[in-house]
Write a protein that holds these residues in place. Structure first.
Motif, PDB file in Angstrom:
ATOM      1  N   TYR A 255       0.813  -1.207   0.000  1.00 55.47           N
ATOM      2  CA  TYR A 255       0.000   0.000   0.000  1.00 55.47           C
ATOM      3  C   TYR A 255       0.851   1.264   0.000  1.00 55.47           C
ATOM      4  O   TYR A 255       1.905   1.322   0.651  1.00 55.47           O
ATOM      5  N   ALA A 256       0.362   2.267  -0.707  1.00 52.48           N
ATOM      6  CA  ALA A 256       0.999   3.584  -0.664  1.00 52.48           C
ATOM      7  C   ALA A 256       0.735   4.213   0.706  1.00 52.48           C
ATOM      8  O   ALA A 256      -0.307   3.959   1.324  1.00 52.48           O
ATOM      9  N   PRO A 257       1.646   5.036   1.219  1.00 54.44           N
ATOM     10  CA  PRO A 257       1.412   5.674   2.517  1.00 54.44           C
ATOM     11  C   PRO A 257       0.240   6.644   2.459  1.00 54.44           C
ATOM     12  O   PRO A 257      -0.070   7.200   1.406  1.00 54.44           O
ATOM     13  N   LEU A 258      -0.416   6.816   3.587  1.00 57.47           N
ATOM     14  CA  LEU A 258      -1.518   7.771   3.675  1.00 57.47           C
ATOM     15  C   LEU A 258      -0.977   9.196   3.610  1.00 57.47           C
ATOM     16  O   LEU A 258       0.100   9.492   4.133  1.00 57.47           O
ATOM     17  N   ASP A 259      -1.732  10.070   2.989  1.00 56.98           N
ATOM     18  CA  ASP A 259      -1.295  11.457   2.830  1.00 56.98           C
ATOM     19  C   ASP A 259      -1.687  12.333   4.005  1.00 56.98           C
ATOM     20  O   ASP A 259      -0.961  13.258   4.379  1.00 56.98           O
ATOM     21  N   ILE A 260      -2.860  12.057   4.603  1.00 57.52           N
ATOM     22  CA  ILE A 260      -3.413  12.960   5.618  1.00 57.52           C
ATOM     23  C   ILE A 260      -3.519  12.289   6.982  1.00 57.52           C
ATOM     24  O   ILE A 260      -3.170  12.887   8.001  1.00 57.52           O
ATOM     25  N   MET A 261      -3.974  11.056   7.029  1.00 56.03           N
ATOM     26  CA  MET A 261      -4.127  10.366   8.310  1.00 56.03           C
ATOM     27  C   MET A 261      -2.772   9.795   8.738  1.00 56.03           C
ATOM     28  O   MET A 261      -2.542   8.588   8.766  1.00 56.03           O
ATOM     29  N   THR A 262      -1.866  10.661   9.092  1.00 53.50           N
ATOM     30  CA  THR A 262      -0.542  10.259   9.556  1.00 53.50           C
ATOM     31  C   THR A 262      -0.576   9.954  11.051  1.00 53.50           C
ATOM     32  O   THR A 262      -1.550  10.275  11.743  1.00 53.50           O
ATOM     33  N   ALA A 288     -11.533  12.625   0.314  1.00 59.16           N
ATOM     34  CA  ALA A 288     -11.754  13.751  -0.596  1.00 59.16           C
ATOM     35  C   ALA A 288     -10.528  14.014  -1.454  1.00 59.16           C
ATOM     36  O   ALA A 288     -10.643  14.335  -2.647  1.00 59.16           O
ATOM     37  N   ALA A 289      -9.337  13.873  -0.867  1.00 60.51           N
ATOM     38  CA  ALA A 289      -8.111  14.097  -1.637  1.00 60.51           C
ATOM     39  C   ALA A 289      -7.889  12.986  -2.658  1.00 60.51           C
ATOM     40  O   ALA A 289      -7.388  13.229  -3.761  1.00 60.51           O
ATOM     41  N   ALA A 290      -8.286  11.753  -2.307  1.00 65.28           N
ATOM     42  CA  ALA A 290      -8.054  10.610  -3.193  1.00 65.28           C
ATOM     43  C   ALA A 290      -9.067  10.533  -4.321  1.00 65.28           C
ATOM     44  O   ALA A 290      -8.754  10.065  -5.415  1.00 65.28           O
ATOM     45  N   PRO A 292     -12.168  13.119  -5.417  1.00 67.75           N
ATOM     46  CA  PRO A 292     -13.122  14.232  -5.276  1.00 67.75           C
ATOM     47  C   PRO A 292     -14.494  13.913  -5.866  1.00 67.75           C
ATOM     48  O   PRO A 292     -15.512  14.375  -5.340  1.00 67.75           O
ATOM     49  N   GLY A 293     -14.534  13.149  -6.949  1.00 63.02           N
ATOM     50  CA  GLY A 293     -15.806  12.802  -7.560  1.00 63.02           C
ATOM     51  C   GLY A 293     -16.699  12.000  -6.636  1.00 63.02           C
ATOM     52  O   GLY A 293     -17.897  12.262  -6.512  1.00 63.02           O
ATOM     53  N   TYR A 294     -16.104  11.013  -5.961  1.00 63.90           N
ATOM     54  CA  TYR A 294     -16.876  10.220  -5.005  1.00 63.90           C
ATOM     55  C   TYR A 294     -17.314  11.084  -3.825  1.00 63.90           C
ATOM     56  O   TYR A 294     -18.454  10.960  -3.345  1.00 63.90           O
ATOM     57  N   ALA A 295     -16.429  11.943  -3.352  1.00 64.70           N
ATOM     58  CA  ALA A 295     -16.773  12.817  -2.228  1.00 64.70           C
ATOM     59  C   ALA A 295     -17.993  13.670  -2.558  1.00 64.70           C
ATOM     60  O   ALA A 295     -18.897  13.847  -1.725  1.00 64.70           O
ATOM     61  N   ALA A 296     -18.044  14.187  -3.775  1.00 63.74           N
ATOM     62  CA  ALA A 296     -19.191  14.995  -4.183  1.00 63.74           C
ATOM     63  C   ALA A 296     -20.446  14.133  -4.312  1.00 63.74           C
ATOM     64  O   ALA A 296     -21.550  14.542  -3.936  1.00 63.74           O
ATOM     65  N   TRP A 344     -11.361   6.173  -3.818  1.00 62.36           N
ATOM     66  CA  TRP A 344     -12.003   6.145  -2.506  1.00 62.36           C
ATOM     67  C   TRP A 344     -11.922   4.757  -1.862  1.00 62.36           C
ATOM     68  O   TRP A 344     -11.758   4.648  -0.642  1.00 62.36           O
ATOM     69  N   ARG A 345     -12.018   3.703  -2.688  1.00 63.94           N
ATOM     70  CA  ARG A 345     -11.907   2.353  -2.125  1.00 63.94           C
ATOM     71  C   ARG A 345     -10.498   2.115  -1.561  1.00 63.94           C
ATOM     72  O   ARG A 345     -10.333   1.556  -0.477  1.00 63.94           O
ATOM     73  N   TYR A 346      -9.509   2.545  -2.299  1.00 60.73           N
ATOM     74  CA  TYR A 346      -8.120   2.341  -1.867  1.00 60.73           C
ATOM     75  C   TYR A 346      -7.807   3.162  -0.615  1.00 60.73           C
ATOM     76  O   TYR A 346      -7.088   2.703   0.283  1.00 60.73           O
TER      77      TYR A 346
END
Length: 536
Positions: A255-262, A288-290, A292-296, A344-346
């Motif tokens: 997995y790639a590291p999380l950007d915000i939930m550190t 939302a960062a991963a 935006p379309g799903y967030a909306a 969003w799933r990832y």
């Protein structure tokens, strides 16, 4: 020589042995296994699985032992692969293989690990077909009782795996999918399966395989058909929501590291007055960062920790479960071919273990809110099933054999000698055969099958065993510092997602590291005392 007993040699016991056998200082390791084969474990044995049942993990995700799972498969003869419906051309890093095949790899790896451990100077004792009935504390160590056999060890690791209720199994009622279902001739009748996860799907497949077969449609490699060989079979999967799991989706591994939930952000969130709400702010921002379309689409900005789950499941609940499953399967197959990841799933997948690590620190009210909402989201996301499992469900549906029902939160279950009935939403569902496939529930100290240990925990007031980072029991006279509780059901209260092979590998490494720390501390103290004596 340090002596360690490992009770249970499924995946957790296997990975614990693998890590422990890397110790530089030789030790004595005793392996206790209730079954006949080392390493196999309940879900991967011929007593509880068929060749049609798939492991819910791709080969790329399985931590290596003596080597990687894919390398081992590629080295097997063609005749061996044919036993599981595979050829060498089918093998790749993202293949979901039959559980029995994975069990064969576990067993082969265990035997190879034992040979390597003995060559390195360790003493290994193997006790198969032996059930441990108690673990008793004494002055010299912990006494393992197995029938008429008893032996004392410095440390005991309980890695006994899944544990289900001891309800009586009959030809018409199975308290779990592992309680004789595979060996029973189930009639072509009305069969109810409580649950819709992979365990429930496997239970349905075990019954369906007795009365028909799955075949590929002519000229269409991905089109599966169920050919009935007996009339009268009707299978119904049931859950509170009636939602089927989604198919496993393509994503980068590791997995790639999380950007915000550190880690730093989580620590700050937990330190505030509303930790779950602060945690959800990080969760929302990561999604939302991963994507935006799903967030909306779900109105993420307006949601909170209590309302997100309803928005997450809303589209699926509004649709026919099989129609949704068909579209989802087509989507994940397109994504797999294009190596496309749904953002969003990832994001949710990468957050589930990070969130799990802090759940024990949440206030009681926040933990209850989490369990009622976000917990269901994380479980649904990480418990996506092999695409082939969804394809089989659709084949059963198309053959007129399978239905799905939503029971709601309030239903009555009556299990009788001649059948089972469920009253829900103004109707009564009746079944000739009933299988409870809701999976493993979290267990407490009172559920432990070892009387002396259970009594000691109760005397210490530990309804839930108190463990350190190496899963070593604390605060229980005679057992504290000696007993390691690595059995998954007893870890699930604080770690609700602690299931699967990757979790077993992580636990095994932590257990071995904890034992190494415990052994190193006395040695350091002795050497310091010796230096003082020399100085004097």
């Amino acid at each position: 020589m340090l002596s360690v007993a490992i009770v249970g040699t499924g995946p957790t016991g296997l990975y614990t042995f693998a890590a422990l056998s890397k110790r530089q200082e030789p030790c004595r390791i005793a392996l206790y296994e209730k079954g006949d084969s080392l390493g196999v474990g309940t879900p991967y044995s011929e007593e509880t699985a068929t060749r049609a049942m798939l492991a819910n993990i791709a080969s790329i995700e399985i931590p290596p032992l003596c080597g990687g799972y894919l390398d081992w498969m590629q080295a097997q003869p063609a005749a061996f692969l044919r036993r599981f419906g595979l050829t060498h051309a089918d093998l790749d890093a993202r293949l979901f293989t039959p559980r029995l095949m994975l069990g064969a790899w576990f067993n082969a790896q265990f035997l190879e690990l034992i040979a390597a451990a003995e060559a390195a100077g360790h003493v290994v004792e193997v006790h198969t077909g032996v059930e441990v009935t108690d673990v008793r504390a004494g002055d010299r160590g912990l006494r393992v009782v197995a029938g008429t056999q008893e032996a004392v060890y410095d440390r005991v690791v309980l890695a006994s795996g899944h544990s289900f209720a001891e309800d009586a199994q009959t030809a018409r009622y199975f308290p779990n999918p592992w309680s004789g279902l595979i060996q029973t001739d189930v009639p072509a009748a009305r069969v109810g399966v409580l649950g819709t996860s992979l365990s429930a799907i496997d239970a349905a497949m075990a019954v369906a395989a007795q009365h028909g077969r799955f075949v590929r449609a002519a000229g269409q490699a991905d089109d599966l058909v169920y050919e009935r060989q007996a009339e009268g079979l009707q299978i119904m999967l049931m859950s509170r929501s009636g939602v089927l799991p989604e198919a496993d989706f393509y994503c980068p591994i590791p997995y790639a590291p999380l950007d915000i939930m550190t880690g730093a952000a989580l620590s700050e969130a937990l330190a505030g007055p509303a930790p779950l709400d602060a945690l959800f702010d990080l969760f929302r921002a990561e999604i939302a960062a991963a994507d935006p379309g799903y967030a909306a689409h779900v109105g993420l900005e307006r949601l909170d920790a209590d309302s997100f789950a309803a928005a997450y499941f809303a589209d699926r609940l509004a649709r026919d479960p099989f129609g949704w499953a068909r579209e989802n399967l087509a989507e994940v197959e397109r994504d797999r071919a294009a190596r496309r990841t749904v953002g969003w799933r990832y994001a949710i997948l990468r957050m589930h273990e990070t969130v799990e690590a802090v759940l024990a620190d949440l206030p009681e009210a926040d933990r209850a809110r989490f369990d009622a909402g976000l917990k269901r989201v994380f479980i649904d996301n990480y418990a996506a099933v092999p695409p082939e499992s969804i394809r089989r469900l659709l084949a059963l549906r198309d053959a007129g054999v399978l239905q799905v029902a939503a029971l709601g939160d309030d239903y009555d279950l009556e299990i009788g000698e001649t059948g089972t009935q469920i009253g829900t939403k103004g109707r009564v569902l009746r079944f000739d055969v009933f299988i409870d496939a809701r999976g493993q529930r979290p267990m407490q100290s009172a559920d432990l099958p070892f009387p002396a240990l259970r009594a000691a925990l109760e005397a210490a007031g530990q309804d839930l065993p108190e463990l350190d980072e190496g899963y070593v029991l604390r605060g229980v006279p005679g057992y504290g510092g000696r007993l390691v509780l690595a059995a998954l059901p007893y870890l699930m209260h604080d770690r609700p997602f602690v299931q699967g092979i990757t979790a077993s590998a992580e636990i095994g490494a932590a257990v071995a590291a904890g034992l190494e720390r415990a052994e190193a501390a006395p040695r350091r103290r002795w050497r310091w005392a010796q230096m003082l004596d020399w100085a004097a």
